[in-house]
Every structure is written in C-alpha cells, then in structure tokens.
Design an enzyme around this catalytic site. Sequence first.
Site, PDB file in Angstrom:
ATOM      1  CB  THR A 219      -0.931   0.047   1.231  1.00 27.02           C
ATOM      2  OG1 THR A 219      -1.840   1.146   1.090  1.00 27.02           O
ATOM      3  CG2 THR A 219      -0.156   0.254   2.524  1.00 27.02           C
ATOM      4  CG  ASN A 220       1.894   3.646  -2.732  1.00 28.82           C
ATOM      5  OD1 ASN A 220       3.033   3.363  -2.412  1.00 28.82           O
ATOM      6  ND2 ASN A 220       1.384   3.334  -3.923  1.00 28.82           N
TER       7      ASN A 220
ATOM      8  CE  LYS B 144      -6.428   1.411   2.928  1.00 22.73           C
ATOM      9  NZ  LYS B 144      -6.598   0.712   1.648  1.00 22.73           N
TER      10      LYS B 144
ATOM     11  CG  ASP C  60      -9.689  -2.804  -2.208  1.00 26.12           C
ATOM     12  OD1 ASP C  60      -9.202  -1.666  -2.058  1.00 26.12           O
ATOM     13  OD2 ASP C  60     -10.556  -3.047  -3.075  1.00 26.12           O
TER      14      ASP C  60
ATOM     15  CE1 TYR D 124     -17.119   8.099   1.505  1.00 21.85           C
ATOM     16  CE2 TYR D 124     -15.333   6.489   1.411  1.00 21.85           C
ATOM     17  CZ  TYR D 124     -16.271   7.274   0.777  1.00 21.85           C
ATOM     18  OH  TYR D 124     -16.357   7.236  -0.602  1.00 21.85           O
TER      19      TYR D 124
ATOM     20  CE  LYS E 118     -10.207   3.708  11.324  1.00 18.77           C
ATOM     21  NZ  LYS E 118      -9.679   4.381  10.120  1.00 18.77           N
TER      22      LYS E 118
HETATM   23  P1  IMP Z   1      -8.794   1.422  -0.484  1.00 17.64           P
HETATM   24  O1  IMP Z   1      -9.184   1.238  -1.905  1.00 17.64           O
HETATM   25  O2  IMP Z   1      -8.783   0.158   0.290  1.00 17.64           O
HETATM   26  O3  IMP Z   1      -7.518   2.193  -0.318  1.00 17.64           O
HETATM   27  O4  IMP Z   1      -9.873   2.291   0.247  1.00 17.64           O
HETATM   28  C1  IMP Z   1     -10.974   2.801  -0.398  1.00 17.64           C
HETATM   29  C2  IMP Z   1     -11.462   4.031   0.275  1.00 17.64           C
HETATM   30  O5  IMP Z   1     -12.250   3.630   1.389  1.00 17.64           O
HETATM   31  C3  IMP Z   1     -10.412   4.974   0.811  1.00 17.64           C
HETATM   32  O6  IMP Z   1     -10.019   5.906  -0.117  1.00 17.64           O
HETATM   33  C4  IMP Z   1     -11.149   5.642   1.931  1.00 17.64           C
HETATM   34  O7  IMP Z   1     -11.919   6.704   1.415  1.00 17.64           O
HETATM   35  C5  IMP Z   1     -12.091   4.563   2.404  1.00 17.64           C
HETATM   36  N1  IMP Z   1     -11.558   3.882   3.578  1.00 17.64           N
HETATM   37  C6  IMP Z   1     -10.833   2.730   3.638  1.00 17.64           C
HETATM   38  N2  IMP Z   1     -10.551   2.424   4.915  1.00 17.64           N
HETATM   39  C7  IMP Z   1     -11.117   3.387   5.672  1.00 17.64           C
HETATM   40  C8  IMP Z   1     -11.164   3.629   7.067  1.00 17.64           C
HETATM   41  O8  IMP Z   1     -10.615   2.893   7.904  1.00 17.64           O
HETATM   42  N3  IMP Z   1     -11.807   4.736   7.447  1.00 17.64           N
HETATM   43  C9  IMP Z   1     -12.430   5.588   6.574  1.00 17.64           C
HETATM   44  N4  IMP Z   1     -12.417   5.416   5.272  1.00 17.64           N
HETATM   45  C10 IMP Z   1     -11.752   4.316   4.818  1.00 17.64           C
END
Ligand code: IMP
Length: 195
Positions: A10-11, A15, A71, A153, A174
Amino acid sequence: MLITELIFATNNVNKVAEIKAVVGTQLEVISLKDAGIDIDIAEPHDTLEANASEKSFVIHTLTGKNCFSEDTGLEVAALNGAPGVKSARYAGDGRNFQANIDLLLKNLENHTNRSAQFRTVVSLIWDEKEYLFEGICKGHILQQQSGANGFGYDPVFVPEGATKTFAVMSMEEKNQYSHRKKAISQLVAFLQQHL
Ligand code: IMP
C-alpha cells in the site's frame, strides 16, 4: 516477539500506521516506501477480494517475497452497498476524501436508514499461496461530519457501541472497533499457527 517480516502493498500511510499499531512487535510491516518500491497499483476489479489479490500478486511478482495487501469499502445499506469497492473514487478519479463525504451525505439526504459497514479484505501471499481474511465493522453514517483524525469516511462513521466518529478517536480507540484490525488480527493468528 517478532514472528516474521512482511511487505504491505500500500501507499496509504494511514493504513500502514494503523496496522503497525495492531501488530506491535509481533510482525515487522514494511511499507512499499520502506521497501524502495514506487508504484501505484491499480484497483480495476469490482470486488474487494479481486483488488486485494491484484495488489499482493503485483508486489509478490516484483519482489518474490511474502507480502500482503488489503482493500476496504464502505457499504451503505440505503445505497444498496455503495460506494463499496468504489469507495476511493466515489466522487471521481481525484480520490478526494472531502468530495467523497459530500457526495455520500448528499445521496443519504432523504434516508432515515443510516446503517453502514466498513469491510476489509486482506490478501496474504505466504510461501507462494494466497490466503484471504475479512474484517467487518458495523455502524452508521452521521448527518454531518465530526472530527479531523484518520482518513477517508472516518468523519461521518460511528461504529456500533460508540457515540463518536472514527475521526474523533485516537488510532488506538479506532483499533478497538476497526474492520482493518479484525482482518489483520486473523492474519497474525494464521502466521502464529504456520511458523
Ligand atoms: P482502499 O481502496 O482500500 O484504499 O480504500 C478505499 C477508500 O475507502 C479509501 O479511499 C477511503 O476513502 C475509504 N476507507 C478505507 N478504509 C477506511 C477507514 O478505515 N476509514 C475511513 N475510510 C476508509
């Protein structure tokens, strides 16, 4: 005690910090940046599972090392599971957290059902085999945002059993509820059994 080291595909620095806080000294999590890998891995699929697999296989092919990726999607009941796998790009390719929140609140304006959940899928590549783990955090979406911690979010999501958003909580708080923590704890348990 350190059980092993793993590259985390991941970047997203948030996370990496959250997962490092969960695994403590049990696992050495190496971010792509720390591994000297500068790559933006696509998330072209329509499931969290397929995107997580894509990310870990790309990094495994590049490094030949054990690694994992995750993801995550926000699944909102009144929106039939949206934004889901499209959570990062809900309001467009800019992946703008604020624009995504604004669109979510707008789309929920006339809904009394505010139930939602975060779902994380972790893909681990361990000794050339893939293992998937899932973590879910149920909760609800507020009418307006609250707090400035975290990312994505977090300012509008209140987990079940809490009275404030993830964005008002410390990372440790959290992690008492977090979808990501639940999935990563399974990964750690798996490694403890297999080492
Ligand atoms: P990703 O594709 O897994 O990097 O995450 C998709 C999107 O979901 C991110 O850009 C965030 O907007 C949202 N997201 C993922 N994890 C969280 C979290 O723990 N809290 C709030 N938003 C999250």
